[in-house]
Design an enzyme around this catalytic site. Sequence first.
Site, PDB file in Angstrom:
ATOM      1  N   THR A 281      59.924  48.912   7.679  1.00  0.00           N
ATOM      2  CA  THR A 281      58.758  49.276   6.881  1.00  0.00           C
ATOM      3  C   THR A 281      57.529  49.253   7.786  1.00  0.00           C
ATOM      4  O   THR A 281      57.333  48.308   8.557  1.00  0.00           O
ATOM      5  CB  THR A 281      58.572  48.352   5.664  1.00  0.00           C
ATOM      6  OG1 THR A 281      57.412  48.766   4.935  1.00  0.00           O
ATOM      7  CG2 THR A 281      58.454  46.894   6.041  1.00  0.00           C
ATOM      8  N   GLU A 282      56.726  50.309   7.702  1.00  0.00           N
ATOM      9  CA  GLU A 282      55.692  50.508   8.726  1.00  0.00           C
ATOM     10  C   GLU A 282      54.568  49.488   8.694  1.00  0.00           C
ATOM     11  O   GLU A 282      53.779  49.408   9.636  1.00  0.00           O
ATOM     12  CB  GLU A 282      55.107  51.928   8.649  1.00  0.00           C
ATOM     13  CG  GLU A 282      54.511  52.323   7.328  1.00  0.00           C
ATOM     14  CD  GLU A 282      55.456  53.170   6.493  1.00  0.00           C
ATOM     15  OE1 GLU A 282      54.964  54.085   5.815  1.00  0.00           O
ATOM     16  OE2 GLU A 282      56.664  52.902   6.497  1.00  0.00           O
ATOM     17  N   ASN A 283      54.480  48.678   7.636  1.00  0.00           N
ATOM     18  CA  ASN A 283      53.443  47.643   7.617  1.00  0.00           C
ATOM     19  C   ASN A 283      53.868  46.368   8.333  1.00  0.00           C
ATOM     20  O   ASN A 283      53.155  45.376   8.317  1.00  0.00           O
ATOM     21  CB  ASN A 283      53.003  47.332   6.188  1.00  0.00           C
ATOM     22  CG  ASN A 283      54.139  46.844   5.317  1.00  0.00           C
ATOM     23  OD1 ASN A 283      55.160  47.506   5.196  1.00  0.00           O
ATOM     24  ND2 ASN A 283      53.973  45.695   4.700  1.00  0.00           N
TER      25      ASN A 283
END
Length: 449
Positions: A281-283
Site C-alpha cells: 500500500t503506497e502510504n
Amino acid sequence: MKQIPQITASEAAALVKDDDTLLGGGFGMTGNPVHLLHALAQTSTKNLTFIGNNVGEPGLGGGRLLRNGQIRKMIGSFFTSNPDAVKAAQSGQVEYELLPQGTLAEAIRAGGAGIGGFYTPTSAGTLMAQGRETKLIDGVEQVFIKGIRANVAFIRAWKADTAGNLTYRMTEQNFNKAMATAADLVIAEVEEIVPVGAIDPNFVHTPGCFVDYLVQASITLEDLGTSASLNTARKSDEVRNNMAKRAFQELKKGDMVNLGIGIPTLVADFIKPEDGIILHTENGMLGVGPSPADGGGALDYPVNAGKIPVTALPGSSYFDSSDSFAMIRGKHVDVAVMGGLQVDEEANLANWAVPGKPLLGVGGAMDLAAGARKLIIVMNHTDSDGSSKIVPLCTLPLTAKKAVDLVITELAVFSFEQGKLTLIELMPGATLEEVRSKTKATFVEKLSA
C-alpha cells in the site's frame, strides 16, 4: 546531548507567520499533526501556502485552516476527500497545485536533502506535465520536478526523546519523515516524550538534528475523523467478484502487488497465505493483511491507501511515502491492479479526472501506472450512459501513456499484443456479439477455442 525545547501547541502556532509555506504531515488523518494545526486555526495567521498529501477532513487538521480562510494556496496529491477543498479550488477562492503522490513525496525528500530537483517518468504526457521541462533519458520521457522546502513543518510522531529523536507508529510515517528534513523550522507533535537514551538507536526514524521543538499531545478517536473506526462498506456482487477473481488469476507466487480503490480491492478476498502474494500500500506498508476481525480502528491498526484499517501479516514492514514510491518507481512492484475511466487502442489510461466533476486529486495512480512492471485495469465495460470505456483514443485527461497490459471488464479480457488491442477471453455470460457492440475501439480477436 542537546535538549530540544518542549512547548505548547499554542506556542508552536505563534511561530508561523503570515505568508509562510507550511508542510503538514499525515495521510488522511493518520499521522496528522492535528493539535498543531488546530492551534494555528485559532490564530489570525493568513495567506499560508499549505503543502501536504491532503488538507485533512472538513473542519479537521488543515481543513480547519481552509474553512477559516487562512490558506492562500494548497499543494498536494488528493484533495477530493475534502469537499471544502474542492469547492474552494474550483471557485478560485484558493490557488492549488496537484502533484502525483510519489512525486510530491520525492520533491519533499529532495528539498530536505539539498537537491534542487529531479526527473521522473511519472506524469509524462499528461496535463500535469504541461509547462514543465521534459527530457528523454534512456529513451524514456521524464518530467523535471523542483525540490520542495518550506518555512515551517508540522509533523506527527508517536514517541520522542528529549534530544528530539523520533519514532513513528505503523503507517504514520507517511509524509512526516521527509517533511522533518525539509523546513527551516520543524515542530513535532508526539504522543509521548521520554528521557534521552530511552529510544534504542535502532528504532530512531528521524534523528533529533532535524527537530527544533516538541509538543506533547495525545490523539483521540475524535481527532481521527472517519479514520477512527473500521469502515467495511465495500460494494461486492457476482459480476464485480468475477472481475476481481480474473485479475487474481494473473498474480503469481512471490509477486508484490498494489491494489487500487474500488473493484481492485476485491482481489484481496481471493488471496490466501499459501499463495505467497505480498500486498503493498503506497502510504507505507508491505505485507497487508485482511481487515481487523475485532472491528478496531486506526488507533489500533495500520491503514491502507483507502484509509481503512488493516492487519499486518508476519514479515510485514512499515516505511515512509518516499520509500514506498521508490519501490514503485524502481520497478519493485510487480503488478498494479487499478480502476479506469477509459483505456484506448494505444494502451493509454485515463482514470483520475472528469472535466466538470468535483474531482481534485490523482493520489498514487500516475506513479503506479508508470512504475509497476505490469498494469491491469479492472473496470466496467461501459459508462452509466452506455458509452464504451474502451475507446480509439482517450478523451479524458491521461493518467499514463502506453502503460496498460491487460483490461478486465464484466464482458471481456483484452491484452495488448504486438501493440494491438486484442480480445483474448470472454467473461462468464458474455457473448462476442455483445462485446463487439459495446466496444468502440478496434480490436483483434484471439479467443481460444
